[in-house]
Structures are given as structure tokens and as C-alpha cells.
Design a protein around this motif. Structure first.
Motif, PDB file in Angstrom:
ATOM      1  N   LEU A   1       0.874  -1.244   0.001  1.00  0.00           N
ATOM      2  CA  LEU A   1       0.049   0.038   0.117  1.00  0.00           C
ATOM      3  C   LEU A   1       0.903   1.443   0.033  1.00  0.00           C
ATOM      4  O   LEU A   1       0.658   2.164  -0.850  1.00  0.00           O
ATOM      5  N   LEU A   2       1.877   1.355   0.753  1.00  0.00           N
ATOM      6  CA  LEU A   2       2.628   2.164   0.955  1.00  0.00           C
ATOM      7  C   LEU A   2       3.617   2.743  -0.340  1.00  0.00           C
ATOM      8  O   LEU A   2       3.513   3.788  -0.977  1.00  0.00           O
ATOM      9  N   ASP A   3       4.106   1.453  -1.116  1.00  0.00           N
ATOM     10  CA  ASP A   3       4.891   1.631  -2.203  1.00  0.00           C
ATOM     11  C   ASP A   3       3.901   1.958  -3.356  1.00  0.00           C
ATOM     12  O   ASP A   3       4.470   2.850  -4.128  1.00  0.00           O
TER      13      ASP A   3
ATOM     14  N   ARG B   1      -4.663   3.629 -10.932  1.00  0.00           N
ATOM     15  CA  ARG B   1      -5.055   2.141 -11.111  1.00  0.00           C
ATOM     16  C   ARG B   1      -4.093   1.189 -11.551  1.00  0.00           C
ATOM     17  O   ARG B   1      -3.937   0.063 -11.362  1.00  0.00           O
ATOM     18  N   TRP B   2      -2.869   1.920 -12.045  1.00  0.00           N
ATOM     19  CA  TRP B   2      -1.692   0.969 -12.138  1.00  0.00           C
ATOM     20  C   TRP B   2      -0.704   1.139 -11.244  1.00  0.00           C
ATOM     21  O   TRP B   2       0.358   0.254 -11.092  1.00  0.00           O
ATOM     22  N   ALA B   3      -0.780   1.854 -10.263  1.00  0.00           N
ATOM     23  CA  ALA B   3       0.254   2.063  -9.130  1.00  0.00           C
ATOM     24  C   ALA B   3       0.478   0.801  -8.123  1.00  0.00           C
ATOM     25  O   ALA B   3       1.813   0.735  -8.005  1.00  0.00           O
ATOM     26  N   TRP B   4      -0.387   0.230  -7.709  1.00  0.00           N
ATOM     27  CA  TRP B   4      -0.516  -0.869  -7.034  1.00  0.00           C
ATOM     28  C   TRP B   4      -0.356  -2.426  -7.615  1.00  0.00           C
ATOM     29  O   TRP B   4      -0.388  -3.341  -7.118  1.00  0.00           O
ATOM     30  N   ARG B   5      -0.405  -2.323  -8.896  1.00  0.00           N
ATOM     31  CA  ARG B   5      -0.441  -3.734  -9.778  1.00  0.00           C
ATOM     32  C   ARG B   5       0.612  -4.530  -9.493  1.00  0.00           C
ATOM     33  O   ARG B   5       1.826  -4.063  -9.768  1.00  0.00           O
ATOM     34  N   GLY B   6       0.555  -5.612  -8.981  1.00  0.00           N
ATOM     35  CA  GLY B   6       1.452  -6.593  -9.013  1.00  0.00           C
ATOM     36  C   GLY B   6       2.711  -6.498  -7.677  1.00  0.00           C
ATOM     37  O   GLY B   6       3.092  -7.447  -7.461  1.00  0.00           O
ATOM     38  N   LEU B   7       2.382  -5.348  -6.994  1.00  0.00           N
ATOM     39  CA  LEU B   7       3.233  -5.027  -5.763  1.00  0.00           C
ATOM     40  C   LEU B   7       3.174  -6.013  -4.837  1.00  0.00           C
ATOM     41  O   LEU B   7       4.122  -6.823  -4.168  1.00  0.00           O
ATOM     42  N   LEU B   8       1.898  -6.652  -4.413  1.00  0.00           N
ATOM     43  CA  LEU B   8       1.486  -7.518  -3.331  1.00  0.00           C
ATOM     44  C   LEU B   8       1.696  -8.871  -3.633  1.00  0.00           C
ATOM     45  O   LEU B   8       2.704  -9.764  -3.196  1.00  0.00           O
TER      46      LEU B   8
END
Length: 458
Positions: A152-154, A178-185
Motif C-alpha cells: 500500500l505504501l509503495d 489504477r496501475w500504481a499498486w498493480r503486482g506489488l503484493l
């Protein structure tokens, strides 16, 4: 700090403020500061050793120490473990101080969340009792909370600041939320789960009759993995140096296409990512794009720089450059399928390309990717014989030729990738390269990219 946009500074300040609140101990809470201090010194020592060695270890190399703190200590004490090490961590890019503060703040929040989830699920009692099976569930939930907070923070720092890569405080170009959190988790969950298991083993051994000394034994495999990564990092650096040397040699010989190789590598990488390829294949296709024209080293310079029309014999010599390139790179094992792209990137889907006239699925997938990337950059770059076309015009031309010259799937992937993140490459040639010494525009050589022939460039 002045280069950091105000919105990024505000976001970091909010996260730092929340982290400071997480470090406040509850009134009347039992102190575990001696254990927190010991773990903090251990984590800081690991980070300091990595920094002293000058090795950029992967993010999370020392997470087992942080997660052990979350499994052993109350929330504020566990969160404190991350602070000294994060402030001493190795940072490659500026602003160094801001990156370290950001890293410390996000780790404080992530560790505090993991510690609270672990406590609420009764994990600390299971660890104290040495009941490893019962401790697995709370530990898994804590690891998930840890990953969620970091993601969430990244993602937030990407949404308000960096755009080109998912590295906190990397580049300051905003990307759509909409792309910022894609795939981070998804990318972080599996490796951090392994670190969580190591942290749980540290916590159980810490509470055992053998004490903290036994817990340190868990760090040995981690140190081995760190050493292995360092070796990989050095080897990868050698690979990059090899590729840079080859590309620089091509750029020196064929100055009119200077920068072309890097941009084709960038476009190939965009296509590969849009197609959902894994990171390893994306990297290989980037290498393929960068090295696709390395065979020009075997072509006489006078032909590459000839202003007038080429004779049929000269054209045949030019068309040998994919085979020359393949011979040059065939012994470089780490390139993998990039070697096939070097050989076949001028093949056409209808079989009219060269060097072997392959058609359709006979053409390797890597070559079909690079062919689209190569033609796209040729059309959107200013060269001695043509002005750059607008990106939409070039993409429309690729779509027109899809099915006959280019693989439609690769063209669609590039169109979607450019539509999502744009196309911002370096300029190939300045105006000084467009005219000869008399000020007269140079004659476009045969095969130059003209309307209707996006892939006919040399």
C-alpha cells in the motif's frame, strides 16, 4: 530534496508522522526494550555490513530479523527494531537522506501492523510455548499484514511520484492510480513468506532454553543467500558491461542510429510486459532489442553511411547483418532466446523477409517482438534521411501492416503499452546530423522507413 515534488514530500511526511505515532509505547505497557535493542543492533549490523561491502542486496534480505521482532515483542518495541538499520541501509540513488527516512517509516508501519495482527491471533503465546504448529497461522497472517502495508505504501509513492519503475522514490513522473499498486503484493508475498518462516524459527529459538544465541543460527542460510545474490549481481554487471561494449561499437560505426538500440530494447521490454511475460523473459527480450543490430559491425562502414542508392550487391551485404550478429552472440549463454531475435528480426509474417524467408509461427516469438519494436523506433526517430513521425501515426502504420509484416499480437501489445505509459525515449539525432556540410538534406538510402514500409529500414 529540491528535486522531489511537493506532493511526494507531503506523502512522505504523512507516513513519517504515522510511523512516529507507532513508536509511542502504550501507557503502563510492559517494556521489552532490551530485546528490541538487541534485534535492532543485529538488523543495523546486517545493513551496515551490506553497505560497507558496497553490495546492493535485494529488498527484504534481512526481513527475518524484523519479523522475529514482530513475533516476540509488543508493537512499539517491534517497530523500533527497523529504525537504525533502515537509516543505515545502502542507497544507490539520490536523495539519500529522504530515501532512508522513507524506508524507516514504511518498515515501522509494516512491522507494527504485523506485530499487532500476530498478538491479536494469539501468536505470541504459541511462540512463548514453543508450539510451532500453532504459531504458523498467526505468523502467516502477520506476514500478510506486513506485505499489505508495504504494498500500500509503495503503491502510494508510485501514485503521487515515480512512474517508470516500481521503486519507491525512483523517478518523479506520476502514473495513473489504477496501475500504481498493480503486482506489488503478488511479487512480494512469496519471498517475504519465506522470510517470515525464518523469522518464526528465530523467535521460537529465542524463547527456547538455548536463548538468543541459538536464534542467530537461523541467519546463516540468509547470509549464504546474500552471498549468492552478490555473486549474481556481479555476474549480471559483467553481462551488462558486455552488452554496453557491443552497442557502443555499433553506435560508433553507424552514428545515424545512435541510441536506436537502447530504444528498441525499451520498446521490446514494454511489449513483453504487456504480453504478461515473466521478469526473466522481459530482461532477455530487452537484451534482444539492444543487440538486434550488432551484426552491423560486420558490414562495411561505407555502406552503412552511403547517401545514395545501394546496388543489389550492396543490399545483399547489408542484409547479411542478422547472420553476422548471430555469429557474434551465439556463444553468449546468458542471452538465451535473444540470439534468435538477433538472427530473425527482419523476417516478415508473410515470408518476404530475410535472411531465411520464415513465415508466421516459424519466426521465433522474440524476433516478432523485436521486429515491431525496431520498426516503431525507426519511424519515430529523426534520422539523416527522414524526420520522426508522431507516435500515433507510427502506431497506425504498424496496425496497418499487422498480419502481413508484423505479428498482430505484438502490435496490439505495443499500442496498449504506449497508450498506458507513453513513449518518452531520448532523441536519436540532432538537426546537425540531418544535413551534410553544404546544408543540403541527405538523400534517403533505399529501404529507409517511408509511408507504407515501416520495417524496410536497414
Amino acid at each position: 530534496m529540491t528535486a522531489v515534488p511537493a506532493r511526494v514530500r507531503a506523502y512522505v511526511a504523512c507516513v513519517v508522522g504515522a510511523a512516529l505515532l507507532c513508536l509511542l509505547p502504550p501507557p503502563g505497557g510492559r517494556a521489552h526494550w532490551w530485546a528490541a535493542l538487541l534485534l535492532a543492533l543485529l538488523y543495523a549490523g546486517c545493513e551496515r555490513a551490506a553497505r560497507f561491502a558496497g553490495i546492493s542486496q535485494p529488498a527484504g534480505t534481512f526481513y527475518p530479523v524484523l519479523l522475529a521482532g514482530a513475533f516476540l515483542l509488543p508493537g512499539p518495541a517491534a517497530a523500533l527494531v527497523a529504525v537504525p538499520g533502515a537509516l543505515l541501509s545502502h542507497v544507490e540513488h539520490r536523495p539519500v537522506a529522504l530515501r532512508r527516512i522513507w524506508r524507516a517509516a514504511e518498515l515501522v508501519l509494516a512491522v507494527r501492523a504485523a506485530a499487532e495482527v500476530h498478538r491479536l491471533l494469539g501468536g505470541r503465546d504459541a511462540v512463548a510455548a514453543g508450539d510451532l504448529p500453532c504459531a504458523l497461522g498467526p505468523a502467516g497472517a502477520a506476514v500478510l499484514a506486513f506485505c499489505l502495508v508495504l504494498a500500500l505504501l509503495d503503491g502510494g509513492i508510485l501514485a503521487v511520484g515515480p512512474g517508470a519503475r516500481p521503486t519507491p522514490l525512483g523517478q518523479w513522473g506520476k502514473v495513473p492510480a489504477r496501475w500504481a499498486w498493480r503486482g506489488l503484493l503478488a511479487r512480494s508475498l512469496a519471498p517475504i513468506a519465506v522470510h517470515g518462516l525464518a523469522g518464526l524459527m528465530m523467535a521460537v529459538l529465542w524463547r527456547s532454553p538455548y536463548g538468543p544465541v541459538a536464534a542467530l543460527l537461523v541467519l546463516l542460510p540468509m547470509c549464504v543467500s546474500w552471498w549468492a545474490f552478490a555473486q549474481y549481481h556481479r555476474e549480471r554487471g559483467a553481462h551488462q558491461a558486455t552488452i554496453r561494449a557491443l552497442v557502443q561499437a555499433v553506435d560508433i560505426k553507424d552514428g545515424y542510429t545512435r541510441g536506436h538500440s537502447e530504444r528498441v530494447g525499451q520498446a521490446s521490454m514494454m511489449i513483453a510486459r504487456q504480453l504478461g511475460m515473466d521478469d526473466e523473459r522481459v530482461e532477455v527480450l530487452r537484451f534482444a532489442g539492444i543487440l538486434h543490430d550488432v551484426g552491423k559491425l560486420g558490414v562495411p562502414t561505407r555502406l552503412l553511411r552511403k547517401d545514395g542508392p545501394l546496388t543489389p550487391e550492396e543490399r545483399r551485404v547489408i542484409e547479411l547483418h542478422p547472420e553476422y550478429g548471430h555469429e557474434m552472440v551465439r556463444g553468449i549463454g546468458f542471452l538465451g532466446e535473444a540470439r534468435a531475435a538477433v538472427l530473425h528480426h527482419h523476417e516478415r509474417l508473410d515470408g518476404s523477409g530475410y535472411p531465411y524467408g520464415l513465415a508466421g509461427r516459424q519466426i521465433p516469438e522474440s524476433a516478432r517482438v523485436v521486429a515491431v519494436a525496431d520498426a516503431f523506433d525507426a519511424m519515430t526517430s529523426t534520422r539523416s534521411y527522414s524526420r520522426a513521425r508522431p507516435v500515433p501515426v507510427a502506431l497506425a502504420e504498424l496496425e496497418r501492416c499487422a498480419g502481413s509484416q508484423f505479428d498482430p499480437a505484438m502490435v496490439t501489445a505495443l499500442v496498449e503499452a504506449v497508450g498506458r505509459s507513453g513513449w518518452h525515449p531520448a532523441v536519436t539525432a540532432g538537426d546537425e546530423e540531418v544535413r551534410d556540410r553544404t546544408g543540403t538534406p541527405r538523400v534517403p538510402p533505399p529501404g529507409a522507413p517511408v509511408a507504407g514500409r515501416p520495417g524496410a529500414h536497414r
